[in-house]
Design a protein around this motif. Sequence first.
Motif, mmCIF file in Angstrom:
data_model
loop_
_atom_site.group_PDB
_atom_site.id
_atom_site.type_symbol
_atom_site.label_atom_id
_atom_site.label_comp_id
_atom_site.label_asym_id
_atom_site.label_seq_id
_atom_site.Cartn_x
_atom_site.Cartn_y
_atom_site.Cartn_z
ATOM 1 N N SER A 275 0.829 -1.202 0.000
ATOM 2 C CA SER A 275 0.000 0.000 0.000
ATOM 3 C C SER A 275 0.865 1.255 0.000
ATOM 4 N N LEU A 276 0.419 2.246 -0.758
ATOM 5 C CA LEU A 276 1.167 3.498 -0.820
ATOM 6 C C LEU A 276 0.952 4.313 0.449
ATOM 7 N N GLY A 277 -0.214 4.128 1.061
ATOM 8 C CA GLY A 277 -0.510 4.896 2.265
ATOM 9 C C GLY A 277 -1.969 4.742 2.670
ATOM 10 N N ASP A 278 -2.300 5.268 3.826
ATOM 11 C CA ASP A 278 -3.650 5.084 4.395
ATOM 12 C C ASP A 278 -4.648 6.070 3.826
ATOM 13 N N TYR A 279 -4.926 5.933 2.537
ATOM 14 C CA TYR A 279 -5.970 6.696 1.847
ATOM 15 C C TYR A 279 -6.389 5.819 0.680
ATOM 16 N N VAL A 280 -7.579 6.095 0.089
ATOM 17 C CA VAL A 280 -8.104 5.201 -0.946
ATOM 18 C C VAL A 280 -7.948 5.806 -2.339
ATOM 19 N N LEU A 281 -7.293 5.069 -3.224
ATOM 20 C CA LEU A 281 -7.165 5.457 -4.629
ATOM 21 C C LEU A 281 -8.189 4.650 -5.433
ATOM 22 N N ASN A 282 -8.315 4.952 -6.721
ATOM 23 C CA ASN A 282 -9.278 4.224 -7.570
ATOM 24 C C ASN A 282 -8.664 3.005 -8.235
ATOM 25 N N GLY A 283 -7.345 2.910 -8.122
ATOM 26 C CA GLY A 283 -6.666 1.782 -8.777
ATOM 27 C C GLY A 283 -5.202 1.774 -8.406
ATOM 28 N N GLY A 284 -4.467 0.826 -8.961
ATOM 29 C CA GLY A 284 -3.071 0.648 -8.582
ATOM 30 C C GLY A 284 -2.079 1.465 -9.375
ATOM 31 N N GLU A 285 -2.516 2.107 -10.439
ATOM 32 C CA GLU A 285 -1.562 2.766 -11.353
ATOM 33 C C GLU A 285 -0.769 3.883 -10.668
ATOM 34 N N VAL A 286 -1.444 4.753 -9.934
ATOM 35 C CA VAL A 286 -0.736 5.855 -9.272
ATOM 36 C C VAL A 286 0.296 5.297 -8.302
ATOM 37 N N ALA A 287 -0.086 4.248 -7.604
ATOM 38 C CA ALA A 287 0.838 3.624 -6.646
ATOM 39 C C ALA A 287 2.050 3.065 -7.379
ATOM 40 N N VAL A 288 1.816 2.441 -8.519
ATOM 41 C CA VAL A 288 2.941 1.868 -9.276
ATOM 42 C C VAL A 288 3.865 2.974 -9.778
ATOM 43 N N LEU A 289 3.306 4.087 -10.216
ATOM 44 C CA LEU A 289 4.162 5.204 -10.659
ATOM 45 C C LEU A 289 5.092 5.631 -9.525
ATOM 46 N N ALA A 290 4.532 5.771 -8.329
ATOM 47 C CA ALA A 290 5.342 6.210 -7.181
ATOM 48 C C ALA A 290 6.370 5.140 -6.812
ATOM 49 N N MET A 291 5.950 3.882 -6.783
ATOM 50 C CA MET A 291 6.873 2.805 -6.376
ATOM 51 C C MET A 291 8.004 2.656 -7.391
ATOM 52 N N VAL A 292 7.652 2.666 -8.684
ATOM 53 C CA VAL A 292 8.698 2.493 -9.702
ATOM 54 C C VAL A 292 9.709 3.633 -9.610
ATOM 55 N N GLU A 293 9.235 4.862 -9.398
ATOM 56 C CA GLU A 293 10.182 5.975 -9.291
ATOM 57 C C GLU A 293 11.075 5.813 -8.069
#
Length: 405
Positions: free
Chosen positions: A149-167
């Motif tokens: 998890s990127l953090g304790d808030y709700v996103l609509n999908g995994g893409e934003v999280a993947v952008l942050a993790m990959v960077e």
Amino acid sequence: MTVPDLGPVMRLDVVSIFPDYLAPLDLSLIGKAREDALLDVRVHDLRDFTHDRHRTVDDTPYGGGAGMVMKAQPWSEALDHVLAQDNSAAARPRLIVPGPGGQRFTQRLARELAQEPWLAFACGRYEGIDERVYDHAREDLGLEVSVVSLGDYVLNGGEVAVLAMVEAIARLVPGVIGNAESLVEESHEDGLLEYPIYTKPRSWNGREVPEVLLSGNHAAIAAWRHEQRLARTAARRPDLLHASHGASDGGDVEISAATAADVPELAVLMRACWVQEAIANDTLDIPALHESLDDVRASLDTTQTWVARSAGRLVGAVRTSRPSPTGEDWFIGRLCVALDLQGRGLGRRLLEHAESTAPDGIRTFTLNTGARSTDNLRMYRKAGYRLVDAPSTVPGAVTLVKRRR
Ligand code: JD8
């Protein structure tokens, strides 16, 4: 011009129903690193693995409830495709699935994942992915699957999280960031937030740059910056201060070079810890378990041993040696922590200390542990070590290595 050997190219596969969401990975440092073949980033459209006219990837949830669930079959075929593509060595990626209920993504996890040669990211949408896809990936495809998890808030999908993790991961890969030095003092890298920074003009809007930064006195600048980091961390993230400064229940832990006076306590601690290892690995055939008081005393002459003391009590130790005087390998062994203080970061601190004392010319760190010492293996993995798939010199043990950054 000789191109420095920066080690194997890291491969990253991303599967999503919105592949254009990952277009930012074509830009900036990540984009450049892809051009320079430091990173092999591949984005796949999940809908390419559907076979109906509507390219369906979702359906209603069994048991009822709001929203839709992603179907298993398209994911299965997408994973098969990723595993089959340019994979002569039948290697296996580590599968990362972003999800609000996963383990928290941290700089420590970013460091760990940056050591992996191949990562695959599965971007969910809707209410998430059919649970059987996780089981299929683990049990049928033999993948290590981590829900993160990127953090304790709700996103609509995994893409934003993947952008942050990959960077966050890719910038730790050698060569991606031009000046690797700048990685060292970053927030979260060593548990402290960053110090304030300034650039020209020295006077702006009636505000001056702190005098110490204009002094040229590098020691004073370093001290001021460290004080600023401590002050900011205490003010904004006191939770980080506690974790990074070993203020565990055992009081403030000091690490120092072992002396003959430490030998009796050291031998007792080692025996206690290796009885624990013997039980975990169901074998008594462990050299450390059979070390006598004299063996421990003699080891001080042939290796560099460090002991950790808390309020005067010997609570941990580690030993280092250079198998061949001019070799590039630094052997770390006999890492042990008092049973009542295990799991609080002291082992990791001793490991980092052992690494930090390696002389110039050392390029790899090597250590052994029990094949069934799961806690140790997890800690070493987290510290960036990888299993060597060659039989260890010690029966029932495994060998792990890590490249020195
Ligand atoms: C993946 C689907 C949406 C989540 C119903 C909203 C990460 N820190 C994070 N917050 N949210 C996510 C995340 C959300 C996702 C998916 C990651 C796939 N959704 C779902 C459950 C509730 N909708 C995330 N990393």
